[in-house]
Design a protein around this motif. Structure first.
Motif, PDB file in Angstrom:
ATOM      1  N   SER A 120       0.674  -1.156  -0.102  1.00 35.25           N
ATOM      2  CA  SER A 120      -0.040  -0.175  -0.045  1.00 35.25           C
ATOM      3  C   SER A 120       1.056   1.213   0.037  1.00 35.25           C
ATOM      4  O   SER A 120       0.416   2.505  -0.218  1.00 35.25           O
ATOM      5  CB  SER A 120      -0.864   0.158   1.097  1.00 35.25           C
ATOM      6  OG  SER A 120      -0.330   0.441   2.472  1.00 35.25           O
ATOM      7  N   LYS A 130      -2.138   1.216  -5.232  1.00 37.73           N
ATOM      8  CA  LYS A 130      -3.212   1.231  -4.581  1.00 37.73           C
ATOM      9  C   LYS A 130      -3.877  -0.134  -4.240  1.00 37.73           C
ATOM     10  O   LYS A 130      -3.939  -1.078  -5.150  1.00 37.73           O
ATOM     11  CB  LYS A 130      -4.422   1.926  -5.479  1.00 37.73           C
ATOM     12  CG  LYS A 130      -3.897   3.525  -5.724  1.00 37.73           C
ATOM     13  CD  LYS A 130      -5.128   3.843  -6.855  1.00 37.73           C
ATOM     14  CE  LYS A 130      -4.832   5.394  -7.037  1.00 37.73           C
ATOM     15  NZ  LYS A 130      -5.704   6.034  -8.216  1.00 37.73           N
ATOM     16  N   TYR A 149      -6.656  -2.447  -2.512  1.00 40.98           N
ATOM     17  CA  TYR A 149      -7.974  -2.546  -1.947  1.00 40.98           C
ATOM     18  C   TYR A 149      -8.448  -3.954  -1.505  1.00 40.98           C
ATOM     19  O   TYR A 149      -7.613  -4.907  -1.589  1.00 40.98           O
ATOM     20  CB  TYR A 149      -9.016  -2.199  -3.092  1.00 40.98           C
ATOM     21  CG  TYR A 149      -8.791  -1.001  -3.643  1.00 40.98           C
ATOM     22  CD1 TYR A 149      -9.691  -0.090  -3.302  1.00 40.98           C
ATOM     23  CD2 TYR A 149      -7.855  -0.784  -4.835  1.00 40.98           C
ATOM     24  CE1 TYR A 149      -9.500   1.174  -4.081  1.00 40.98           C
ATOM     25  CE2 TYR A 149      -7.644   0.470  -5.125  1.00 40.98           C
ATOM     26  CZ  TYR A 149      -8.691   1.614  -4.954  1.00 40.98           C
ATOM     27  OH  TYR A 149      -8.466   2.675  -5.763  1.00 40.98           O
ATOM     28  N   ARG A 185     -10.392   1.044  -0.355  1.00 47.67           N
ATOM     29  CA  ARG A 185      -8.964   1.075  -0.259  1.00 47.67           C
ATOM     30  C   ARG A 185      -8.439   1.013   1.165  1.00 47.67           C
ATOM     31  O   ARG A 185      -8.948   1.275   2.020  1.00 47.67           O
ATOM     32  CB  ARG A 185      -8.715   2.282  -0.733  1.00 47.67           C
ATOM     33  CG  ARG A 185      -7.242   2.727  -0.970  1.00 47.67           C
ATOM     34  CD  ARG A 185      -6.710   3.668  -1.970  1.00 47.67           C
ATOM     35  NE  ARG A 185      -5.397   3.800  -1.814  1.00 47.67           N
ATOM     36  CZ  ARG A 185      -4.727   4.735  -2.708  1.00 47.67           C
ATOM     37  NH1 ARG A 185      -5.397   5.760  -3.266  1.00 47.67           N
ATOM     38  NH2 ARG A 185      -3.407   4.918  -2.511  1.00 47.67           N
ATOM     39  N   GLU A 229      -6.113   1.831   3.861  1.00 46.04           N
ATOM     40  CA  GLU A 229      -5.327   3.174   4.258  1.00 46.04           C
ATOM     41  C   GLU A 229      -4.711   2.906   5.545  1.00 46.04           C
ATOM     42  O   GLU A 229      -4.721   3.983   6.275  1.00 46.04           O
ATOM     43  CB  GLU A 229      -6.233   4.487   4.138  1.00 46.04           C
ATOM     44  CG  GLU A 229      -6.762   4.494   2.726  1.00 46.04           C
ATOM     45  CD  GLU A 229      -7.897   5.693   2.867  1.00 46.04           C
ATOM     46  OE1 GLU A 229      -8.504   5.980   3.680  1.00 46.04           O
ATOM     47  OE2 GLU A 229      -8.135   6.505   1.849  1.00 46.04           O
ATOM     48  N   LYS A 247      -7.319   2.354  10.276  1.00 51.75           N
ATOM     49  CA  LYS A 247      -8.758   2.867   9.462  1.00 51.75           C
ATOM     50  C   LYS A 247      -9.261   1.354   9.200  1.00 51.75           C
ATOM     51  O   LYS A 247      -9.764   1.336   8.073  1.00 51.75           O
ATOM     52  CB  LYS A 247      -8.280   3.397   8.379  1.00 51.75           C
ATOM     53  CG  LYS A 247      -8.017   4.804   8.654  1.00 51.75           C
ATOM     54  CD  LYS A 247      -7.969   5.966   7.615  1.00 51.75           C
ATOM     55  CE  LYS A 247      -7.560   7.358   7.932  1.00 51.75           C
ATOM     56  NZ  LYS A 247      -7.433   8.193   6.740  1.00 51.75           N
ATOM     57  N   SER A 306     -12.410   3.072   4.758  1.00 54.48           N
ATOM     58  CA  SER A 306     -12.250   4.431   3.912  1.00 54.48           C
ATOM     59  C   SER A 306     -13.513   4.670   3.123  1.00 54.48           C
ATOM     60  O   SER A 306     -14.409   3.840   2.797  1.00 54.48           O
ATOM     61  CB  SER A 306     -10.997   3.976   2.947  1.00 54.48           C
ATOM     62  OG  SER A 306     -10.792   4.975   1.886  1.00 54.48           O
ATOM     63  N   ASP A 353     -13.069   5.628  -0.058  1.00 59.42           N
ATOM     64  CA  ASP A 353     -12.128   5.601  -1.088  1.00 59.42           C
ATOM     65  C   ASP A 353     -12.617   3.916  -1.834  1.00 59.42           C
ATOM     66  O   ASP A 353     -12.078   2.901  -1.578  1.00 59.42           O
ATOM     67  CB  ASP A 353     -10.935   5.608  -1.310  1.00 59.42           C
ATOM     68  CG  ASP A 353     -10.145   5.373  -2.635  1.00 59.42           C
ATOM     69  OD1 ASP A 353     -10.741   5.164  -3.719  1.00 59.42           O
ATOM     70  OD2 ASP A 353      -8.928   5.706  -2.852  1.00 59.42           O
TER      71      ASP A 353
END
Length: 183
Positions: free
Chosen positions: A66, A70, A72, A85, A87, A91, A105, A107
């Motif tokens: 990461s 990117k 996921y 995603r 992060e 999180k 996230s 995202d």
């Protein structure tokens, strides 16, 4: 022919017989091989998974990847997987069904925007067929994907034949600590 239920039970017994102290080193060896593939080198977006205690260990790899790509992770949403995603572990929160940590996230991405998918499974064969836990989450998701699909497994999870149903999606390769199986 072995049924999926019989095969799941057989692999469960084999997993319980393994020395789990070796799993981190073995998992690292699996991901080191993936990092050498052209598919990995070219990928900017990767769908991985946050491993449960009986799977190839991904936590360290996800955190490492990461930082440069990117990454996921799947989030269970009803009968489907949402791709969120990663992060950082701060999180993440446990989901209610399996207690797997999931990213929080905002995202999110559609599977068609993923370049490489790292797929867990219970058993795989030399034709890159995969048998999961039986809920069909990954088969539904992978049927919509044109990404390179890589299964990760310990060598003892490779069997002669995985029972295949019409909706099952074969992978492009399966990577174990012993090497890479290509379809």
């Amino acid at each position: 022919m072995t049924t999926k239920k019989e095969l799941r039970n057989r692999i469960k017994v084999l997993k319980n017989e393994q020395n789990k102290k070796d799993w981190e080193r073995t998992s690292d060896a699996i991901f080191a091989q993936i990092e050498e593939t052209e598919s990995f080198k070219k990928a900017s977006s990767i769908l991985a998974y946050w491993s449960m205690s009986d799977e190839v260990m991904t936590h360290k790899t996800v955190e490492h990847w990461s930082k440069c790509k990117k990454v996921y992770l799947p989030l269970i949403n009803g009968d489907d997987l949402e791709l969120v995603r990663f992060e950082g572990t701060e999180k993440m929160k446990p989901e209610p069904v399996f207690g797997i940590l999931e990213p929080t996230s905002d995202d999110k991405v559609d599977i068609c925007n993923i370049d490489l998918v790292i797929v867990p499974g219970v058993a795989f064969d030399n034709c890159c067929n995969r048998m999961g836990r039986g809920k069909g989450y990954y088969d539904r998701l992978l049927s919509e994907s044109v990404a390179v699909k890589i299964g990760v497994a310990f060598s003892f999870q490779i069997v002669d034949n995985v029972p295949v149903d019409p909706h099952d999606v074969p992978l492009d390769m399966v990577v174990t600590e012993a090497g890479i199986i290509n379809r």
